[in-house]
Design a protein around this motif. Sequence first.
Motif, PDB file in Angstrom:
ATOM      1  N   UNK A  63      76.432  -2.736  40.635  1.00  0.00           N
ATOM      2  CA  UNK A  63      76.587  -3.448  41.904  1.00  0.00           C
ATOM      3  C   UNK A  63      76.022  -4.860  41.839  1.00  0.00           C
ATOM      4  N   UNK A  64      75.026  -5.087  40.985  1.00  0.00           N
ATOM      5  CA  UNK A  64      74.355  -6.378  40.922  1.00  0.00           C
ATOM      6  C   UNK A  64      74.930  -7.317  39.864  1.00  0.00           C
ATOM      7  N   UNK A  65      75.528  -6.743  38.817  1.00  0.00           N
ATOM      8  CA  UNK A  65      75.975  -7.574  37.692  1.00  0.00           C
ATOM      9  C   UNK A  65      77.442  -7.394  37.329  1.00  0.00           C
ATOM     10  N   UNK A  66      78.052  -6.293  37.797  1.00  0.00           N
ATOM     11  CA  UNK A  66      79.424  -5.997  37.400  1.00  0.00           C
ATOM     12  C   UNK A  66      79.503  -5.328  36.039  1.00  0.00           C
ATOM     13  N   UNK A  67      78.360  -4.982  35.456  1.00  0.00           N
ATOM     14  CA  UNK A  67      78.330  -4.365  34.134  1.00  0.00           C
ATOM     15  C   UNK A  67      78.203  -2.848  34.254  1.00  0.00           C
ATOM     16  N   UNK A  68      79.106  -2.139  33.574  1.00  0.00           N
ATOM     17  CA  UNK A  68      79.036  -0.693  33.532  1.00  0.00           C
ATOM     18  C   UNK A  68      78.032  -0.228  32.486  1.00  0.00           C
ATOM     19  N   UNK A  69      77.799   1.062  32.456  1.00  0.00           N
ATOM     20  CA  UNK A  69      76.802   1.621  31.549  1.00  0.00           C
ATOM     21  C   UNK A  69      77.038   1.250  30.077  1.00  0.00           C
ATOM     22  N   UNK A  70      78.287   1.325  29.574  1.00  0.00           N
ATOM     23  CA  UNK A  70      78.495   0.961  28.163  1.00  0.00           C
ATOM     24  C   UNK A  70      78.063  -0.463  27.845  1.00  0.00           C
ATOM     25  N   UNK A  71      78.365  -1.401  28.749  1.00  0.00           N
ATOM     26  CA  UNK A  71      78.005  -2.797  28.517  1.00  0.00           C
ATOM     27  C   UNK A  71      76.499  -2.995  28.607  1.00  0.00           C
ATOM     28  N   UNK A  72      75.864  -2.349  29.586  1.00  0.00           N
ATOM     29  CA  UNK A  72      74.412  -2.462  29.733  1.00  0.00           C
ATOM     30  C   UNK A  72      73.714  -1.959  28.471  1.00  0.00           C
ATOM     31  N   UNK A  73      74.135  -0.785  27.983  1.00  0.00           N
ATOM     32  CA  UNK A  73      73.518  -0.220  26.775  1.00  0.00           C
ATOM     33  C   UNK A  73      73.714  -1.136  25.569  1.00  0.00           C
ATOM     34  N   UNK A  74      74.925  -1.697  25.419  1.00  0.00           N
ATOM     35  CA  UNK A  74      75.184  -2.596  24.295  1.00  0.00           C
ATOM     36  C   UNK A  74      74.304  -3.842  24.373  1.00  0.00           C
ATOM     37  N   UNK A  75      74.159  -4.397  25.579  1.00  0.00           N
ATOM     38  CA  UNK A  75      73.362  -5.612  25.733  1.00  0.00           C
ATOM     39  C   UNK A  75      71.872  -5.347  25.513  1.00  0.00           C
ATOM     40  N   UNK A  84      70.694 -11.855  28.970  1.00  0.00           N
ATOM     41  CA  UNK A  84      72.149 -11.860  29.121  1.00  0.00           C
ATOM     42  C   UNK A  84      72.567 -11.137  30.403  1.00  0.00           C
ATOM     43  N   UNK A  85      71.924 -10.017  30.691  1.00  0.00           N
ATOM     44  CA  UNK A  85      72.248  -9.257  31.903  1.00  0.00           C
ATOM     45  C   UNK A  85      71.924 -10.074  33.146  1.00  0.00           C
ATOM     46  N   UNK A  86      70.808 -10.784  33.143  1.00  0.00           N
ATOM     47  CA  UNK A  86      70.462 -11.654  34.272  1.00  0.00           C
ATOM     48  C   UNK A  86      71.495 -12.759  34.430  1.00  0.00           C
ATOM     49  N   UNK A  87      71.995 -13.272  33.307  1.00  0.00           N
ATOM     50  CA  UNK A  87      73.040 -14.310  33.365  1.00  0.00           C
ATOM     51  C   UNK A  87      74.329 -13.749  33.956  1.00  0.00           C
ATOM     52  N   UNK A  88      74.655 -12.500  33.613  1.00  0.00           N
ATOM     53  CA  UNK A  88      75.838 -11.865  34.197  1.00  0.00           C
ATOM     54  C   UNK A  88      75.655 -11.701  35.701  1.00  0.00           C
ATOM     55  N   UNK A  89      74.447 -11.401  36.122  1.00  0.00           N
ATOM     56  CA  UNK A  89      74.173 -11.282  37.560  1.00  0.00           C
ATOM     57  C   UNK A  89      74.433 -12.601  38.267  1.00  0.00           C
ATOM     58  N   UNK A  90      73.982 -13.700  37.677  1.00  0.00           N
ATOM     59  CA  UNK A  90      74.201 -15.024  38.248  1.00  0.00           C
ATOM     60  C   UNK A  90      75.697 -15.299  38.398  1.00  0.00           C
ATOM     61  N   UNK A 267      84.118   2.294  33.384  1.00  0.00           N
ATOM     62  CA  UNK A 267      83.987   0.853  33.581  1.00  0.00           C
ATOM     63  C   UNK A 267      83.040   0.250  32.548  1.00  0.00           C
ATOM     64  N   UNK A 268      83.510  -0.797  31.895  1.00  0.00           N
ATOM     65  CA  UNK A 268      82.670  -1.615  31.034  1.00  0.00           C
ATOM     66  C   UNK A 268      82.187  -2.834  31.814  1.00  0.00           C
ATOM     67  N   UNK A 269      83.112  -3.439  32.578  1.00  0.00           N
ATOM     68  CA  UNK A 269      82.777  -4.627  33.357  1.00  0.00           C
ATOM     69  C   UNK A 269      83.773  -4.797  34.488  1.00  0.00           C
ATOM     70  N   UNK A 270      83.295  -5.316  35.614  1.00  0.00           N
ATOM     71  CA  UNK A 270      84.173  -5.699  36.718  1.00  0.00           C
ATOM     72  C   UNK A 270      83.763  -7.074  37.231  1.00  0.00           C
ATOM     73  N   UNK A 271      84.738  -7.768  37.766  1.00  0.00           N
ATOM     74  CA  UNK A 271      84.526  -9.064  38.414  1.00  0.00           C
ATOM     75  C   UNK A 271      85.619  -9.220  39.463  1.00  0.00           C
ATOM     76  N   UNK A 272      85.254  -9.363  40.718  1.00  0.00           N
ATOM     77  CA  UNK A 272      86.251  -9.485  41.780  1.00  0.00           C
ATOM     78  C   UNK A 272      86.809  -8.154  42.231  1.00  0.00           C
ATOM     79  N   UNK A 273      86.370  -7.057  41.620  1.00  0.00           N
ATOM     80  CA  UNK A 273      86.744  -5.698  42.028  1.00  0.00           C
ATOM     81  C   UNK A 273      85.564  -5.070  42.767  1.00  0.00           C
ATOM     82  N   UNK A 274      85.848  -4.351  43.830  1.00  0.00           N
ATOM     83  CA  UNK A 274      84.814  -3.608  44.544  1.00  0.00           C
ATOM     84  C   UNK A 274      84.332  -2.462  43.653  1.00  0.00           C
TER      85      UNK A 274
END
Length: 279
Positions: A63-75, A84-90, A267-274
């Motif tokens: 909800x805060x970054x648009x990153x799903x679990x797979x992306x969070x774990x990889x990062x 990087x995760x904070x940058x995605x939040x921005x 979900x790996x990542x979302x942007x503009x999707x609820x």
Amino acid sequence: MKKLSTKVKIFISLGTLFINLYCFFILANNYNIIYYPTAQRANLIQLLDRASLTGADYAQLLRQTGLGRPAVDDLLRQSDGKAEIIAFQQSYYTKNQLFTEKLNLFTSQETLVANSLNKSDNFGLAPLRNGDILITKSTQTLFWRHGHCGIVTDAEKGITLESLEPGTISMKQDISKWRYYPTLKVLRLKNADEKVIENIVKYSESSLTGLKYSIFASKYQNGIIPKSANCSQLIWQAFNSCGYNLDSNRGILVTPEDIAKSPLLEIVQIKGFDPEKSW
């Protein structure tokens, strides 16, 4: 004045009904098309410093970054992953100016930059893997927001395979263009074996490249190599070759929305999707 016949009255009534339904269709397809987070931006430092994350933690990060679990774990496996995760939040909380680009007489798409501008206004892509599916709903034809999708065939080089528009053939594309869609969803097959993904990608490159575009390309074409494709039928065909039916409603045709709603994907990542909705 001559009275209208019953047939003419029926024709007028049906025509009026069709126009009203089409107007409703247009409104439904263009209402709230881009999601922006409404929750207050949270400080994620303490959460990211935890030794392990819970399901609720991953949900908050989505909800805060648009990153799903797979992306969070990889990062988080990277030395600079937390930053990087904070940058995605921005980026996730940034509202960008939108431009409309005409693809042909009937089809257009929204982008974050105009063709005449320097393409610096974009957002980052999460770490991708071969076989990942990219979906946007920023493409529309005659006000039908059908969207577009592609499959990653070489994550290291940033290459996708896509079926684009009438008059073209399915071809490899540079993944960078996906940074400029205001809506993006990156999906990955759940619990996928690396060998399965390898086979899907190999089949895509050998059998689904160079196919002529057809908006009505059916899933049920004779032979292993279909004669035509569109963006979503190509994705369906690639995964179906290994036994994964990504068409969530099991119709004759498949759309990007059908794939976005598939329970076989995560979900790996979302942007503009609820994050609470699949489309």
